[in-house]
Design a protein around this motif. Structure first.
Motif, PDB file in Angstrom:
ATOM      1  N   ILE A  77      14.975  -4.881 -10.339  1.00  0.00           N
ATOM      2  CA  ILE A  77      16.300  -4.688 -11.718  1.00  0.00           C
ATOM      3  C   ILE A  77      16.433  -3.630 -12.762  1.00  0.00           C
ATOM      4  N   GLN A  78      14.950  -3.444 -12.869  1.00  0.00           N
ATOM      5  CA  GLN A  78      15.200  -1.950 -13.883  1.00  0.00           C
ATOM      6  C   GLN A  78      14.591  -0.671 -12.446  1.00  0.00           C
ATOM      7  N   LYS A  79      14.067  -0.687 -11.805  1.00  0.00           N
ATOM      8  CA  LYS A  79      13.864   0.142 -10.336  1.00  0.00           C
ATOM      9  C   LYS A  79      15.718   0.263  -9.789  1.00  0.00           C
ATOM     10  N   LEU A  80      15.959  -0.333 -10.019  1.00  0.00           N
ATOM     11  CA  LEU A  80      17.214   0.045  -9.121  1.00  0.00           C
ATOM     12  C   LEU A  80      18.150   0.464 -10.086  1.00  0.00           C
ATOM     13  N   ASP A  81      17.730   0.397 -11.062  1.00  0.00           N
ATOM     14  CA  ASP A  81      18.842   0.415 -12.687  1.00  0.00           C
ATOM     15  C   ASP A  81      17.983   2.455 -12.614  1.00  0.00           C
TER      16      ASP A  81
ATOM     17  N   ASP B  24      16.015   3.521  -4.348  1.00  0.00           N
ATOM     18  CA  ASP B  24      16.890   3.291  -3.174  1.00  0.00           C
ATOM     19  C   ASP B  24      16.605   1.800  -2.758  1.00  0.00           C
ATOM     20  N   PHE B  25      15.063   1.781  -2.433  1.00  0.00           N
ATOM     21  CA  PHE B  25      13.987   0.641  -1.643  1.00  0.00           C
ATOM     22  C   PHE B  25      12.864   0.896  -2.183  1.00  0.00           C
ATOM     23  N   VAL B  26      12.403  -1.205  -3.469  1.00  0.00           N
ATOM     24  CA  VAL B  26      11.365  -0.842  -3.929  1.00  0.00           C
ATOM     25  C   VAL B  26      10.650  -1.968  -3.170  1.00  0.00           C
ATOM     26  N   GLN B  27       8.991  -1.953  -2.301  1.00  0.00           N
ATOM     27  CA  GLN B  27       8.530  -3.153  -1.841  1.00  0.00           C
ATOM     28  C   GLN B  27       8.029  -3.947  -2.865  1.00  0.00           C
ATOM     29  N   GLY B  28       8.093  -4.954  -3.117  1.00  0.00           N
ATOM     30  CA  GLY B  28       7.125  -5.870  -3.457  1.00  0.00           C
ATOM     31  C   GLY B  28       5.663  -6.611  -3.297  1.00  0.00           C
ATOM     32  N   SER B  29       4.733  -5.673  -3.909  1.00  0.00           N
ATOM     33  CA  SER B  29       3.125  -5.736  -3.965  1.00  0.00           C
ATOM     34  C   SER B  29       2.163  -7.495  -4.298  1.00  0.00           C
ATOM     35  N   ARG B  30       1.469  -7.990  -3.394  1.00  0.00           N
ATOM     36  CA  ARG B  30       0.746  -8.166  -3.955  1.00  0.00           C
ATOM     37  C   ARG B  30      -0.789  -7.566  -4.627  1.00  0.00           C
ATOM     38  N   TYR B  31      -0.627  -6.205  -3.804  1.00  0.00           N
ATOM     39  CA  TYR B  31      -1.852  -4.999  -4.240  1.00  0.00           C
ATOM     40  C   TYR B  31      -1.599  -4.539  -4.769  1.00  0.00           C
ATOM     41  N   LEU B  32      -0.310  -4.189  -5.550  1.00  0.00           N
ATOM     42  CA  LEU B  32      -0.664  -3.179  -6.524  1.00  0.00           C
ATOM     43  C   LEU B  32      -1.268  -4.446  -7.561  1.00  0.00           C
ATOM     44  N   GLU B  33      -2.288  -3.511  -8.947  1.00  0.00           N
ATOM     45  CA  GLU B  33      -2.536  -3.584  -9.891  1.00  0.00           C
ATOM     46  C   GLU B  33      -1.822  -4.330 -10.383  1.00  0.00           C
ATOM     47  N   GLY B  34      -1.374  -5.520 -11.028  1.00  0.00           N
ATOM     48  CA  GLY B  34      -0.978  -6.420 -11.996  1.00  0.00           C
ATOM     49  C   GLY B  34       0.296  -7.692 -10.223  1.00  0.00           C
ATOM     50  N   GLY B  35      -0.403  -7.919  -9.401  1.00  0.00           N
ATOM     51  CA  GLY B  35      -0.282  -8.084  -8.076  1.00  0.00           C
ATOM     52  C   GLY B  35      -0.750  -9.508  -8.347  1.00  0.00           C
ATOM     53  N   LYS B  36      -0.461 -10.264  -7.492  1.00  0.00           N
ATOM     54  CA  LYS B  36      -1.840 -11.011  -6.880  1.00  0.00           C
ATOM     55  C   LYS B  36      -1.888 -11.894  -5.967  1.00  0.00           C
ATOM     56  N   ALA B  37      -2.472 -12.446  -5.014  1.00  0.00           N
ATOM     57  CA  ALA B  37      -2.183 -12.670  -3.706  1.00  0.00           C
ATOM     58  C   ALA B  37      -3.578 -13.733  -3.840  1.00  0.00           C
ATOM     59  N   ILE B  38      -2.639 -14.983  -3.543  1.00  0.00           N
ATOM     60  CA  ILE B  38      -3.167 -15.844  -4.376  1.00  0.00           C
ATOM     61  C   ILE B  38      -3.189 -17.011  -2.547  1.00  0.00           C
ATOM     62  N   ASN B  39      -5.023 -17.538  -2.838  1.00  0.00           N
ATOM     63  CA  ASN B  39      -5.336 -18.233  -1.456  1.00  0.00           C
ATOM     64  C   ASN B  39      -4.527 -17.609   0.354  1.00  0.00           C
TER      65      ASN B  39
ATOM     66  N   ARG C 242      11.495  -7.626  -2.055  1.00  0.00           N
ATOM     67  CA  ARG C 242      12.123  -6.385  -2.179  1.00  0.00           C
ATOM     68  C   ARG C 242      13.626  -5.678  -2.676  1.00  0.00           C
ATOM     69  N   CYS C 243      13.854  -4.349  -2.520  1.00  0.00           N
ATOM     70  CA  CYS C 243      15.232  -4.365  -2.650  1.00  0.00           C
ATOM     71  C   CYS C 243      15.729  -3.366  -2.050  1.00  0.00           C
TER      72      CYS C 243
ATOM     73  N   LYS D 250      15.017   7.309  -2.503  1.00  0.00           N
ATOM     74  CA  LYS D 250      13.462   6.916  -3.958  1.00  0.00           C
ATOM     75  C   LYS D 250      13.312   5.545  -3.357  1.00  0.00           C
ATOM     76  N   VAL D 251      11.966   5.571  -3.380  1.00  0.00           N
ATOM     77  CA  VAL D 251      11.020   4.672  -2.540  1.00  0.00           C
ATOM     78  C   VAL D 251       9.955   4.401  -3.280  1.00  0.00           C
ATOM     79  N   GLY D 252       9.339   3.259  -3.441  1.00  0.00           N
ATOM     80  CA  GLY D 252       8.326   3.073  -4.339  1.00  0.00           C
ATOM     81  C   GLY D 252       7.869   1.241  -4.257  1.00  0.00           C
ATOM     82  N   GLU D 253       7.615   0.945  -5.247  1.00  0.00           N
ATOM     83  CA  GLU D 253       6.429  -0.429  -4.888  1.00  0.00           C
ATOM     84  C   GLU D 253       6.717  -1.162  -6.911  1.00  0.00           C
ATOM     85  N   VAL D 254       6.833  -2.350  -6.987  1.00  0.00           N
ATOM     86  CA  VAL D 254       6.219  -3.052  -7.644  1.00  0.00           C
ATOM     87  C   VAL D 254       5.592  -4.110  -7.517  1.00  0.00           C
TER      88      VAL D 254
END
Length: 266
Positions: free
Chosen positions: A129-133, A137-152, A185-186, A223-227
């Motif tokens: 929501i923050q990124k859209l605000d 225009d496109f934001v990819q969620g990532s478990r591999y970014l700092e702050g993300g988690k890839a569990i099992n 993603r959004c 405008k693109v990014g990841e969270v």
């Protein structure tokens, strides 16, 4: 509550819409499912716990489940705004086309998507929501970014994402993405209605639309990014996925190659 059969138009499947509530928010959260059972219920309970149903209108994009999980009274109690049920051919791509068309017709300014198998951190929705605000225009969620988690994460899945899927998507997009298989993603209204995108085409049946939308925004200079997000697989038992090991992964690679060579461009 308002129920309506929406007849098929070009690029949009025939579907049933069950509007539990009127539109309340600027953005919506579309969740494609097919026979997810208790997984979708637990995910919606988590959404309520974190107030996600107050921040975005939750729209279930159902592929015509037969497990009873989409009982309208249950969904109403779990904070769902609208249930869409596909009554036509096609798989995930058709469900997303149905959801996107409905959301744009209803006037949402952006659409967040997440799988309905309770693997993702639905509490991360405010990051999108923050990124859209902020005008993304496109934001990819990532478990591999700092702050993300890839569990099992299964080792073969981890390898495929890191060394096959994400590099191919990044090459095609001309922008580095670290977790391109993730459906959390959004998309902005501006992106989905861009004349060079045209998401409402019958070619998008399975995972083609996800692949195409992963790359087209950056190709167009939007405008693109990841969270950072969390994706958690069960410690044991069957992995919740709709992709079969051999045929599913072969078809996925084929889609990535087609995408690389622009086969899904309008």
């Amino acid at each position: 509550m308002h129920s309506k059969i929406n007849e098929a138009i070009y690029g949009v499947p025939k579907f049933l819409s069950e509007e539990i509530q009127e539109r309340k928010t600027k953005y919506c959260l579309c969740i494609p499912i097919i026979n997810e059972g208790e997984r979708i219920h637990k995910q919606l309970e988590s959404a309520q716990l974190h107030g996600i149903d107050k921040l975005t209108d939750i729209i279930i994009c159902d592929g015509d489940s037969t497990d009873g999980a989409t009982d309208i009274s249950i969904l109403k109690n779990l904070g769902v705004n609208t249930l869409l049920v596909k009554k036509d051919t096609g798989k995930q791509g058709a469900q997303l086309r149905m959801g996107f068309w409905y959301a744009l017709e209803r006037g949402y300014e952006g659409i967040i998507t997440i799988d309905g198998n309770n693997k993702d951190s639905i509490e991360s929705v405010p990051l999108f929501i923050q990124k859209l605000d902020e005008g993304y225009d496109f934001v990819q969620g990532s478990r591999y970014l700092e702050g993300g988690k890839a569990i099992n994460t299964p080792k073969i899945r981890h390898f495929a994402v890191k060394f096959i899927h994400s590099p191919l998507i990044s090459l095609t997009a001309r922008h580095r993405f670290t977790d391109s298989t993730n459906a959390f993603r959004c998309y902005s209204k501006k992106y989905l209605t861009h004349p060079e995108v045209k998401p409402f085409r019958p070619v998008f049946v399975t995972y083609e639309l996800l692949a195409f939308l992963s790359v087209k925004a950056s190709q167009l200079g939007l405008k693109v990014g990841e969270v950072p997000v969390e994706r958690k697989y069960p410690e044991s038992g069957k992995v919740p996925t709709k992709i079969s090991f051999f045929k599913g992964n072969f078809n996925l690679i084929k889609i990535l190659v087609n995408n690389l060579f622009g086969k899904y461009n309008p």
